[in-house]
Design a protein around this motif. Structure first.
Motif, mmCIF file in Angstrom:
data_model
loop_
_atom_site.group_PDB
_atom_site.id
_atom_site.type_symbol
_atom_site.label_atom_id
_atom_site.label_comp_id
_atom_site.label_asym_id
_atom_site.label_seq_id
_atom_site.Cartn_x
_atom_site.Cartn_y
_atom_site.Cartn_z
ATOM 1 N N HIS A 56 -53.000 4.004 -27.334
ATOM 2 C CA HIS A 56 -54.435 3.897 -27.029
ATOM 3 C C HIS A 56 -55.158 5.184 -27.412
ATOM 4 O O HIS A 56 -56.246 5.144 -28.013
ATOM 5 N N ASP A 57 -54.565 6.321 -27.111
ATOM 6 C CA ASP A 57 -55.178 7.606 -27.463
ATOM 7 C C ASP A 57 -55.201 7.840 -28.970
ATOM 8 O O ASP A 57 -55.953 8.686 -29.467
ATOM 9 N N ALA A 58 -54.347 7.092 -29.704
ATOM 10 C CA ALA A 58 -54.337 7.210 -31.168
ATOM 11 C C ALA A 58 -55.472 6.428 -31.811
ATOM 12 O O ALA A 58 -55.627 6.438 -33.037
ATOM 13 N N GLY A 59 -56.282 5.733 -30.985
ATOM 14 C CA GLY A 59 -57.467 5.073 -31.509
ATOM 15 C C GLY A 59 -57.449 3.565 -31.459
ATOM 16 O O GLY A 59 -58.346 2.923 -32.027
ATOM 17 N N PHE A 60 -56.492 2.979 -30.772
ATOM 18 C CA PHE A 60 -56.402 1.523 -30.702
ATOM 19 C C PHE A 60 -56.928 1.032 -29.353
ATOM 20 O O PHE A 60 -56.961 1.775 -28.367
ATOM 21 N N ILE B 167 -58.597 10.324 -14.872
ATOM 22 C CA ILE B 167 -57.475 11.213 -14.553
ATOM 23 C C ILE B 167 -56.744 11.630 -15.829
ATOM 24 O O ILE B 167 -56.621 10.844 -16.773
ATOM 25 N N PRO B 168 -56.230 12.882 -15.899
ATOM 26 C CA PRO B 168 -55.486 13.349 -17.069
ATOM 27 C C PRO B 168 -54.072 12.775 -17.096
ATOM 28 O O PRO B 168 -53.614 12.149 -16.135
ATOM 29 N N ARG B 169 -53.347 13.020 -18.204
ATOM 30 C CA ARG B 169 -51.998 12.484 -18.343
ATOM 31 C C ARG B 169 -51.038 13.020 -17.284
ATOM 32 O O ARG B 169 -50.131 12.310 -16.857
ATOM 33 N N LEU C 211 -45.529 17.982 -19.915
ATOM 34 C CA LEU C 211 -45.307 18.509 -21.267
ATOM 35 C C LEU C 211 -46.541 18.299 -22.143
ATOM 36 O O LEU C 211 -46.954 19.188 -22.895
ATOM 37 N N PHE C 212 -47.132 17.109 -22.044
ATOM 38 C CA PHE C 212 -48.353 16.848 -22.804
ATOM 39 C C PHE C 212 -49.476 17.783 -22.375
ATOM 40 O O PHE C 212 -50.242 18.287 -23.203
ATOM 41 N N THR C 213 -49.588 18.011 -21.057
ATOM 42 C CA THR C 213 -50.646 18.890 -20.558
ATOM 43 C C THR C 213 -50.424 20.330 -21.014
ATOM 44 O O THR C 213 -51.369 21.030 -21.409
ATOM 45 N N ALA C 214 -49.155 20.773 -20.980
ATOM 46 C CA ALA C 214 -48.847 22.155 -21.341
ATOM 47 C C ALA C 214 -48.932 22.397 -22.842
ATOM 48 O O ALA C 214 -49.425 23.449 -23.289
ATOM 49 N N LEU C 215 -48.452 21.421 -23.637
ATOM 50 C CA LEU C 215 -48.375 21.619 -25.087
ATOM 51 C C LEU C 215 -49.560 21.030 -25.834
ATOM 52 O O LEU C 215 -49.849 21.437 -26.965
ATOM 53 N N GLY C 216 -50.217 20.046 -25.217
ATOM 54 C CA GLY C 216 -51.307 19.343 -25.887
ATOM 55 C C GLY C 216 -50.873 17.955 -26.312
ATOM 56 O O GLY C 216 -49.723 17.761 -26.718
ATOM 57 N N ASN C 217 -51.799 17.005 -26.243
ATOM 58 C CA ASN C 217 -51.467 15.625 -26.589
ATOM 59 C C ASN C 217 -51.041 15.460 -28.038
ATOM 60 O O ASN C 217 -50.354 14.499 -28.393
ATOM 61 N N GLU C 218 -51.448 16.409 -28.885
ATOM 62 C CA GLU C 218 -51.104 16.300 -30.305
ATOM 63 C C GLU C 218 -49.649 16.680 -30.585
ATOM 64 O O GLU C 218 -49.134 16.440 -31.680
ATOM 65 N N GLN C 219 -48.949 17.233 -29.591
ATOM 66 C CA GLN C 219 -47.540 17.641 -29.778
ATOM 67 C C GLN C 219 -46.583 16.507 -29.399
ATOM 68 O O GLN C 219 -45.589 16.710 -28.710
ATOM 69 N N LEU C 220 -46.874 15.316 -29.890
ATOM 70 C CA LEU C 220 -46.057 14.151 -29.552
ATOM 71 C C LEU C 220 -44.624 14.292 -30.034
ATOM 72 O O LEU C 220 -43.681 13.915 -29.319
ATOM 73 N N LEU C 221 -44.435 14.830 -31.235
ATOM 74 C CA LEU C 221 -43.076 14.950 -31.774
ATOM 75 C C LEU C 221 -42.220 15.873 -30.918
ATOM 76 O O LEU C 221 -41.076 15.551 -30.588
ATOM 77 N N THR C 222 -42.778 17.017 -30.510
ATOM 78 C CA THR C 222 -42.021 17.953 -29.672
ATOM 79 C C THR C 222 -41.655 17.320 -28.334
ATOM 80 O O THR C 222 -40.511 17.410 -27.882
ATOM 81 N N VAL C 223 -42.631 16.674 -27.715
ATOM 82 C CA VAL C 223 -42.373 16.021 -26.430
ATOM 83 C C VAL C 223 -41.317 14.935 -26.585
ATOM 84 O O VAL C 223 -40.409 14.798 -25.757
ATOM 85 N N SER C 224 -41.404 14.153 -27.660
ATOM 86 C CA SER C 224 -40.450 13.065 -27.882
ATOM 87 C C SER C 224 -39.037 13.581 -28.085
ATOM 88 O O SER C 224 -38.070 12.997 -27.584
ATOM 89 N N ILE C 225 -38.882 14.663 -28.821
ATOM 90 C CA ILE C 225 -37.554 15.236 -29.036
ATOM 91 C C ILE C 225 -36.955 15.709 -27.717
ATOM 92 O O ILE C 225 -35.774 15.463 -27.422
ATOM 93 N N VAL C 226 -37.770 16.388 -26.898
ATOM 94 C CA VAL C 226 -37.284 16.848 -25.595
ATOM 95 C C VAL C 226 -36.859 15.662 -24.737
ATOM 96 O O VAL C 226 -35.784 15.655 -24.119
ATOM 97 N N MET C 227 -37.691 14.629 -24.705
ATOM 98 C CA MET C 227 -37.388 13.472 -23.861
ATOM 99 C C MET C 227 -36.205 12.653 -24.391
ATOM 100 O O MET C 227 -35.561 11.926 -23.635
ATOM 101 N N SER C 228 -35.908 12.768 -25.675
ATOM 102 C CA SER C 228 -34.786 12.015 -26.257
ATOM 103 C C SER C 228 -33.429 12.590 -25.857
ATOM 104 O O SER C 228 -32.401 11.917 -25.993
ATOM 105 N N LEU C 229 -33.411 13.837 -25.377
ATOM 106 C CA LEU C 229 -32.134 14.498 -25.065
ATOM 107 C C LEU C 229 -31.414 13.862 -23.880
ATOM 108 O O LEU C 229 -30.198 13.979 -23.755
ATOM 109 N N GLY C 230 -32.157 13.189 -22.996
ATOM 110 C CA GLY C 230 -31.531 12.575 -21.828
ATOM 111 C C GLY C 230 -30.456 11.574 -22.207
ATOM 112 O O GLY C 230 -29.364 11.560 -21.618
ATOM 113 N N ALA C 231 -30.737 10.723 -23.208
ATOM 114 C CA ALA C 231 -29.764 9.707 -23.625
ATOM 115 C C ALA C 231 -28.513 10.352 -24.210
ATOM 116 O O ALA C 231 -27.399 9.823 -24.052
ATOM 117 N N ILE C 232 -28.669 11.483 -24.875
ATOM 118 C CA ILE C 232 -27.515 12.200 -25.439
ATOM 119 C C ILE C 232 -26.619 12.727 -24.315
ATOM 120 O O ILE C 232 -25.390 12.590 -24.356
#
Length: 454
Positions: free
Chosen positions: A286-290, A57-59, A406-427
């Motif tokens: 895990h997807d980073a190779g570990f 199954i995909p992300r 977000l990963f599906t729409a932007l690509g798994n390699e866009q971790l930084l963008t996804v992380s910034i978006v998800m960090s806004l909730g705490a703010i």
């Protein structure tokens, strides 16, 4: 204790007397139950790589599976949290433990994504109700002097469960068995807690004082004896000028309504950020190779960070008030999540980044839980906490779904963008917490202390 002391307020007895060893036993059990909740929630994250590999199954679809118990937790907090205010904290906890044990056992036997999702949803119902009940027991069993510390220790039980479960997963369950063993392990540990709660946890005196069941005085004194506290001579009088409080006051009472809504939505946005790391860290690493055990170790270290941050923050609350430190922790946690998105070439780089995210984010969770205990009066504490947790689970449940899409729409390699978006909730959560009026609800509403004594 041999006889009644002449007092009439069991809540004041608990508040004013030193904590007994028996009270700390109850607090330790609440910590263990919260740890159990923490492991049960994170079990799907530990199992995620195995699930995605076995069923391909995909992300985006994995995010739905990972959110299932969080959706259940939302409904469980709303439905079963209210049950704890009606039938008692102890019966509610036992009911929730049965639901959780059945849900975890059936999840390990699932044969497809839909079946697994359903059983994770059912498990979440029990977890949500458990969180509301155990939070109330912790607040109502601890005295005023040590309540902030007790609440902090209780909250760090949640990441502690992730730490213990993580070590079990990475060194044993995922090495010798497959992802199904994680759920089976959780079912067995959950079942073990049932007799411990039955034997060692009395109903809280605050519950009996608020609900006034038949034989309330005898039941209150039985609870006080179990907690090794002085008995009371008679029930506190109910003032004729004061209407009987209702659990619906959390939304209808003009003093409680803003507290309820600000806590609920502040916590909701905070959990949007919090559960992004808890639910996707293992899959990302895990997807980073570990390997699966190596990736699982990242979440274990993250939960160590949560436990350490929560413990330090708990001691800080003994010196400072709740709001300012909680806002600061939430903002720093948001920054740490954004930094996590920068990735790492080494396993320890991932581990340190995950440690920092949970160090600050779980410290803020400690602040939120301390605010729950202070913001709601005893007669509606489990209901109020359950409502806040229920609304909060919308953010928790939405977190892996939003991140997955977000990963599906932007690509798994866009971790930084996804992380910034998800960090806004705490703010956003920190901003809502800044607006929160911090009062002691029992004293402010006059339900359990000053008003009842008049």
């Amino acid at each position: 204790m041999a006889g009644a002391t002449g007092g009439t307020n069991p809540i004041q007895v608990i508040d004013d007397n030193p904590m007994s060893f028996r009270q700390w036993v109850v607090i330790v059990l609440m910590i263990l139950l919260n740890a159990l909740d923490g492991f049960d929630v994170l079990s799907s994250a530990f199992a995620a790589p195995g699930i995605s590999e076995e069923w391909g199954i995909p992300r985006s679809e994995l995010g739905i599976v990972l959110s299932a118990e969080l959706v259940g937790m939302g409904f469980g907090s709303l439905i079963l949290g209210g049950v704890a205010d009606k039938i008692g904290r102890k019966p509610a906890m036992l009911l929730c433990l049965v639901v959780m044990a059945v849900g975890m056992y059936m999840a390990h036997a699932a044969t497809g994504v839909s079946e697994l999702t359903i059983w994770r949803l059912i498990t979440g119902l029990g977890i949500g109700g458990m969180l509301a009940a155990t939070n109330a027991v912790t607040a109502e069993t601890s005295n005023k002097k040590d309540r902030s510390l007790a609440m902090a220790l209780y909250v760090i039980g949640y990441p502690l469960g992730g730490v213990i479960g993580g070590f079990a997963a990475q060194s044993w369950l995922l090495v010798d068995y497959d992802w199904r063993a994680v759920f089976l392990f959780g079912a067995i540990v959950t079942a073990v807690m049932i007799p411990l709660v039955m034997l060692l946890v009395p109903e809280t005196p605050a519950f009996y004082a608020a609900r006034r069941p038949e034989g309330a005085l005898a039941k209150i004194n039985k609870s006080l004896r179990a907690l090794r506290q002085p008995e009371i001579a008679e029930l506190p009088p109910v003032p004729e000028t004061v209407a009987k409080p209702k659990v619906t006051d959390i939304l209808s009472n003009p003093r409680l309504r803003p507290v309820t809504l600000l806590l609920a939505f502040g916590y909701m946005f905070h959990t949007l950020t919090f559960y992004f790391i808890l639910k996707f860290a293992v899959q990302i690493v895990h997807d980073a190779g570990f390997t699966q055990p190596e990736a699982a170790s990242t979440l274990t270290v993250a939960n160590i960070g949560g436990a350490v941050g929560g413990a330090i923050f708990g001691f800080a609350l003994k010196k400072w008030d709740i709001k300012g430190p909680t806002i600061a922790a939430a903002v720093l946690g948001s920054a740490a999540v954004a930094a996590f998105g920068m990735g790492s070439d080494t396993l320890w780089g991932w581990r340190i980044a995950a440690f920092l995210t949970m160090f600050f984010l779980n410290a803020a969770i400690v602040g939120y839980y301390a605010a729950f205990a202070r913001g709601f009066p005893a007669y509606a504490r489990a209901t109020g906490t359950g409502f806040v947790l229920g609304v909060g689970r919308a953010g928790a449940a939405g977190s892996p779904i939003i991140a997955g899409f977000l990963f599906t729409a932007l690509g798994n390699e866009q971790l930084l963008t996804v992380s910034i978006v998800m960090s806004l909730g705490a703010i956003i959560g920190a901003g809502l917490l800044w607006l929160l009026p911090m009062r002691d609800a029992d004293a402010d509403l006059g339900i359990s202390t000053a008003e009842a004594a008049r």
